[in-house]
Scaffold this motif. Structure first.
Motif, PDB file in Angstrom:
ATOM      1  N   GLY A 207       0.819  -1.208   0.000  1.00  0.00           N
ATOM      2  CA  GLY A 207       0.000   0.000   0.000  1.00  0.00           C
ATOM      3  C   GLY A 207       0.846   1.247   0.000  1.00  0.00           C
ATOM      4  N   VAL A 208       0.203   2.364   0.279  1.00  0.00           N
ATOM      5  CA  VAL A 208       0.839   3.669   0.103  1.00  0.00           C
ATOM      6  C   VAL A 208       1.008   4.356   1.455  1.00  0.00           C
ATOM      7  CG1 VAL A 208       0.555   5.944  -0.935  1.00  0.00           C
ATOM      8  CG2 VAL A 208      -0.117   3.891  -2.213  1.00  0.00           C
ATOM      9  N   GLY A 209       2.185   4.928   1.674  1.00  0.00           N
ATOM     10  CA  GLY A 209       2.442   5.664   2.906  1.00  0.00           C
ATOM     11  C   GLY A 209       3.198   6.943   2.601  1.00  0.00           C
ATOM     12  N   PRO A 210       3.472   7.705   3.625  1.00  0.00           N
ATOM     13  CA  PRO A 210       4.279   8.902   3.418  1.00  0.00           C
ATOM     14  C   PRO A 210       5.707   8.534   3.020  1.00  0.00           C
ATOM     15  CG  PRO A 210       3.829   8.570   5.767  1.00  0.00           C
ATOM     16  CD  PRO A 210       3.054   7.522   5.024  1.00  0.00           C
ATOM     17  N   GLY A 211       6.423   9.467   2.419  1.00  0.00           N
ATOM     18  CA  GLY A 211       7.799   9.209   1.987  1.00  0.00           C
ATOM     19  C   GLY A 211       8.798  10.058   2.759  1.00  0.00           C
TER      20      GLY A 211
ATOM     21  N   HIS B 237       4.678   5.290  11.304  1.00  0.00           N
ATOM     22  CA  HIS B 237       3.782   5.971  10.370  1.00  0.00           C
ATOM     23  C   HIS B 237       3.695   5.260   9.027  1.00  0.00           C
ATOM     24  CE1 HIS B 237       4.090   8.957  13.434  1.00  0.00           C
ATOM     25  NE2 HIS B 237       5.341   9.244  13.156  1.00  0.00           N
ATOM     26  N   GLY B 238       4.295   4.080   8.930  1.00  0.00           N
ATOM     27  CA  GLY B 238       4.253   3.340   7.672  1.00  0.00           C
ATOM     28  C   GLY B 238       4.947   4.079   6.545  1.00  0.00           C
ATOM     29  N   ALA B 239       5.930   4.903   6.896  1.00  0.00           N
ATOM     30  CA  ALA B 239       6.626   5.669   5.860  1.00  0.00           C
ATOM     31  C   ALA B 239       7.539   4.756   5.041  1.00  0.00           C
ATOM     32  CB  ALA B 239       7.440   6.795   6.487  1.00  0.00           C
ATOM     33  N   VAL B 240       7.761   5.140   3.783  1.00  0.00           N
ATOM     34  CA  VAL B 240       8.752   4.486   2.939  1.00  0.00           C
ATOM     35  C   VAL B 240       9.915   5.467   2.811  1.00  0.00           C
ATOM     36  CG1 VAL B 240       9.258   3.601   0.640  1.00  0.00           C
ATOM     37  CG2 VAL B 240       7.002   3.190   1.684  1.00  0.00           C
TER      38      VAL B 240
ATOM     39  N   ARG C 295       2.868  13.577   0.532  1.00  0.00           N
ATOM     40  CA  ARG C 295       3.450  13.504   1.875  1.00  0.00           C
ATOM     41  C   ARG C 295       4.912  13.044   1.812  1.00  0.00           C
ATOM     42  NH1 ARG C 295       0.158   9.921   5.717  1.00  0.00           N
ATOM     43  NH2 ARG C 295      -0.202   8.687   3.822  1.00  0.00           N
ATOM     44  N   LEU C 296       5.660  13.647   0.926  1.00  0.00           N
ATOM     45  CA  LEU C 296       7.093  13.334   0.807  1.00  0.00           C
ATOM     46  C   LEU C 296       7.891  14.414   1.527  1.00  0.00           C
ATOM     47  CD1 LEU C 296       9.543  11.805  -0.387  1.00  0.00           C
ATOM     48  CD2 LEU C 296       9.240  13.140  -2.502  1.00  0.00           C
ATOM     49  N   ILE C 297       8.688  13.991   2.513  1.00  0.00           N
ATOM     50  CA  ILE C 297       9.525  14.956   3.238  1.00  0.00           C
ATOM     51  C   ILE C 297      10.994  14.609   3.030  1.00  0.00           C
ATOM     52  CG2 ILE C 297       7.740  15.319   4.990  1.00  0.00           C
ATOM     53  CD1 ILE C 297       9.509  13.705   6.947  1.00  0.00           C
ATOM     54  N   ILE C 298      11.847  15.553   3.347  1.00  0.00           N
ATOM     55  CA  ILE C 298      13.292  15.313   3.272  1.00  0.00           C
ATOM     56  C   ILE C 298      13.860  15.466   4.678  1.00  0.00           C
ATOM     57  CG2 ILE C 298      13.867  17.739   2.712  1.00  0.00           C
ATOM     58  CD1 ILE C 298      16.057  16.560   0.813  1.00  0.00           C
TER      59      ILE C 298
ATOM     60  N   ALA D 215       5.337  13.298  13.301  1.00  0.00           N
ATOM     61  CA  ALA D 215       4.055  12.611  13.449  1.00  0.00           C
ATOM     62  C   ALA D 215       2.903  13.541  13.046  1.00  0.00           C
ATOM     63  CB  ALA D 215       3.869  12.139  14.892  1.00  0.00           C
ATOM     64  N   ARG D 216       2.960  14.808  13.481  1.00  0.00           N
ATOM     65  CA  ARG D 216       1.890  15.752  13.122  1.00  0.00           C
ATOM     66  C   ARG D 216       1.833  15.951  11.612  1.00  0.00           C
ATOM     67  NH1 ARG D 216       4.063  18.552  17.511  1.00  0.00           N
ATOM     68  NH2 ARG D 216       4.982  20.172  16.194  1.00  0.00           N
ATOM     69  N   LEU D 217       3.014  16.016  10.998  1.00  0.00           N
ATOM     70  CA  LEU D 217       3.073  16.276   9.562  1.00  0.00           C
ATOM     71  C   LEU D 217       2.597  15.062   8.753  1.00  0.00           C
ATOM     72  CD1 LEU D 217       4.158  18.663   7.812  1.00  0.00           C
ATOM     73  CD2 LEU D 217       6.159  17.221   7.403  1.00  0.00           C
ATOM     74  N   LEU D 218       3.089  13.884   9.129  1.00  0.00           N
ATOM     75  CA  LEU D 218       2.816  12.708   8.306  1.00  0.00           C
ATOM     76  C   LEU D 218       1.423  12.135   8.533  1.00  0.00           C
ATOM     77  CD1 LEU D 218       6.196  10.750   8.290  1.00  0.00           C
ATOM     78  CD2 LEU D 218       5.362  12.547   6.751  1.00  0.00           C
ATOM     79  N   SER D 219       0.820  12.452   9.670  1.00  0.00           N
ATOM     80  CA  SER D 219      -0.495  11.871   9.939  1.00  0.00           C
ATOM     81  C   SER D 219      -1.604  12.745   9.374  1.00  0.00           C
ATOM     82  CB  SER D 219      -0.691  11.690  11.445  1.00  0.00           C
ATOM     83  OG  SER D 219      -0.667  12.947  12.074  1.00  0.00           O
ATOM     84  N   GLN D 220      -1.228  13.879   8.767  1.00  0.00           N
ATOM     85  CA  GLN D 220      -2.265  14.770   8.236  1.00  0.00           C
ATOM     86  C   GLN D 220      -3.030  14.102   7.102  1.00  0.00           C
ATOM     87  OE1 GLN D 220      -0.175  18.350   7.231  1.00  0.00           O
ATOM     88  NE2 GLN D 220      -0.074  19.005   9.372  1.00  0.00           N
TER      89      GLN D 220
END
Lengths: 318, 322
Positions: free
Chosen positions: B83-87, B115-118, B159-162, B317-322
């Motif tokens: 599935g799809v998660g934040p990056g 957060h299930g991020a990749v 939801r891609l962050i660096i 967490a606040r950013l990625l769970s939006q």
């Protein structure tokens, strides 16, 4: 940057990394860290939860530094501290490193708890970073005037002389003992010269330096007897010993005995008698030692060089 | 000690850690130490063990870097997750001169797990063998690859962050500037962990942290000189190599910045946060009192180390769970 210098990790269970344990706890206490920091240190070093029960309150921290709630299942190995007890939650397994950790943990907790007790006065009067007014106020609690003449002894932390107090400072955790004209010197320790009580920080520094000069052959060292030699001791960097010291360190024990007799007796004849050796043998050894050292240890300057080097070598030798 | 200025004291717990670790490495890193430092520490936990313990799996890819040369990236995700998660695009630390794409990876593993991020972490080429612009351009190439392959990687492009620490923080900030100026991938946030931003060696904090702590002034000059050579401190340095030189920080993603009060990067990190606010960009800044560089990694058990990580993870967490 953790990849550069690593991090504090649990000790090798089968090795006794004494220095790391002592350095860590001494630095924590010296920096004024609190009880929780000591719990975290004990837990991190041992890799198991560490606990403290003090005045019916239990505090526990796990190896990642987090608080652990509830009552412990195992509380061993343990040590008593004033008003309570500290422990590692290891249980029945014997781990070599635990003993040292719990020992220094208990010591650090004892010092830190004592800071909040009324009898922290001695720690204040020897602390050069405290304003003079604070020190004089604490002197009063020890029934001393600023102008009283006193001496202070520095003892190893495990040398529990009656009346001595655990102290933490620049020299690590040690015991301090105030001496006046009625109190005899302890059997082991470094003793300051007589100082005005408001100059006890200097006295304490001299006592701790003298303590470093003690050893099996010199269980008590009186800084007052060293005079200006103490300055050389204070300025000495054991990691970079001068040639006089390394040369001395390179001699075999028998040569050291001969040298000692040559310097501390009035004549070659006296040295021969003290060593139970023939006069001509001692004379030959004297000549050989003069070559090895690069100076004549029986000349006035040579004696001074030898005695200084011998003092400094005590700081290098384990 | 080359210490010349008064400085804030170290946190007592951190000071004790320094006392123990001081034997492992002096505060000042000089160029001749680079080969030894690249060998890493004996007894370090192998990366695959570390990942397995965290419940994270890894797939490596070879992608085109700067000048179309091959570079490697690793894609990290929760074991068995679909599935799809934040990056999270990760640029590692190490003063521009040491480390690999797994250096400091422990800082982002909780984001993958919780957060299930990749995460994609890039093996940019290191100075001095590969001076500027190799490191920053390799990082940017990695970000572009990540965004272009977001669908296949299971990354939600919204939801891609660096994120990066130390030199990696500087590279993250520089990559975000490049992405803005080249109309490249959109970023939802930038996590700049005690970032290395300024080559000019002019701040009060760099003068204060000289011969003490971790990554002191000498070390910092070593790192920047490796990256920029004779250009260090001159007008001939891009804002992408040294983001502190950027005068326009508008149009950038929200930033999280943290550092210690006793580290070289303190002043440039505070200034960067301030410049972001001045430009109307959102930023959260934490300066942890008595902290040396990288204290959250070197003293994770300390009270202040736990607080630093908790504040950072809460922002993510606040950013990625939006």
């Amino acid at each position: 940057m953790q990849e550069l210098v690593g991090r504090i990790t649990a000790l090798d269970p089968e090795a006794s990394e004494t220095l790391k344990v002592i350095t860590y706890f001494d630095a924590l206490v010296g920096a004024g860290a609190g009880i929780d920091a000591l719990l975290r240190a004990a837990a991190t070093l041992s890799g198991v939860t560490a606990g403290l029960e003090h005045r019916d309150r239990i505090r526990r921290r796990d190896a990642s530094g987090r608080q652990v709630d509830g009552d412990p299942v195992v509380t061993s190995p343990a040590r008593d501290v004033p008003g309570g007890r500290v422990w590692l939650e290891r249980g029945d397994i014997h781990v070599v490193a635990d003993e040292m950790v719990v020992e220094r943990f208990a010591l650090a907790v004892t010092v830190t708890l004592a800071r909040h007790e009324p009898d922290a006065a001695l720690e204040i009067v020897i602390d050069r970073d405290r304003p003079r007014a604070d020190r004089v106020a604490s002197l009063a609690r020890l029934r001393l005037d600023a102008s009283s003449r006193v001496r202070i002894a520095a003892l190893p932390p495990d040398h529990d002389e009656p009346g001595s107090v655990l102290l933490a400072g620049h020299a690590g955790v040690l015991r301090g003992l105030l001496l006046d004209s009625t109190r005899e010197a302890p059997a082991r320790g470094g003793i300051s010269p007589w100082v005005r009580a408001d100059l006890l920080p200097e006295g304490w520094e001299a006592a701790t330096l003298a303590l470093r000069l003690t050893g099996p052959a010199h269980p008590v060292v009186d800084a007052g007897e060293l005079g200006s030699l103490l300055l050389a001791v204070g300025a000495f960097d054991p990691s970079a010993p001068p040639e006089d010291v390394t040369t001395l360190a390179g001699l075999d024990p028998r040569s050291r005995d001969v040298l000692d007799a040559l310097v501390n007796t009035d004549s070659l004849r006296g040295a021969s008698a003290a060593l139970g050796m023939h006069h001509s043998t001692v004379q030959a050894r004297h000549e050989a030692l003069t070559r090895d050292l690069g100076y004549d240890p029986r000349s006035p300057l040579g004696r001074a060089r030898y005695l200084t080097a011998e003092l400094l070598l005590r700081l290098v030798a384990p | 000690m080359a210490e010349t200025l008064p400085r804030p004291p170290f946190d007592p717990e951190l000071e004790a850690v320094l006392a123990v670790l001081a034997e492992a490495l002096p505060p000042a890193i000089t160029p001749e130490m680079i080969p030894v430092l690249r060998q890493g520490l004996p007894g370090a936990i192998p990366i695959d063990e570390l990942l397995a313990e965290a419940g994270v799996e890894r797939v490596d890819h070879v992608i085109p870097g700067y000048g179309a040369a091959d570079i490697e990236v690793s894609v990290l995700r929760r074991i068995g997750s679909t599935g799809v998660g934040p990056g999270v695009f990760h640029t590692h630390g190490g003063g521009m001169i040491i480390g690999d794409r797994f250096t400091g990876i422990g800082q982002i593993l909780p984001w993958i797990v919780e957060h299930g991020a990749v995460a994609v972490t890039v093996e940019y080429r290191l100075a001095p063998e590969f001076p500027d612009p190799y490191p920053i351009e390799d990082c940017y190439a990695g970000l572009v690859w990540t965004a272009e392959n977001a669908h296949e990687l299971g990354i939600d492009p919204e939801r891609l962050i660096i994120a990066g620490a130390s030199a990696g923080g500087g590279l993250a900030a520089g990559t975000a500037l490049l992405a803005r100026d080249r109309q490249g991938p959109a970023l939802a946030g930038q996590v700049l962990i005690y970032p290395m931003l300024d080559d000019r060696d002019e701040t009060v904090s760099t003068a204060q942290v000289n011969g003490v702590g971790v990554w002191d002034r000498t070390s910092n000059i070593t790192g920047w000189s490796a990256l920029l050579g004779d250009r260090r401190g001159t007008a001939d340095v891009s804002i992408y190599a040294a983001p502190a030189r950027a005068t326009d920080l508008s149009g950038l993603p929200p930033a999280f910045i943290d550092c210690g009060s006793v580290e070289v990067f303190r002043d440039e990190d505070v200034a960067y946060a301030t410049a972001l606010w001045h430009a109307g960009t959102q930023a959260e800044l934490h300066v942890w009192p008595g902290g040396f560089h990288g204290f959250d990694q070197m003293a994770p058990q300390s009270a202040i180390g736990q607080a630093m990580v908790a504040a950072r993870d809460a922002w993510v967490a606040r950013l990625l769970s939006q």
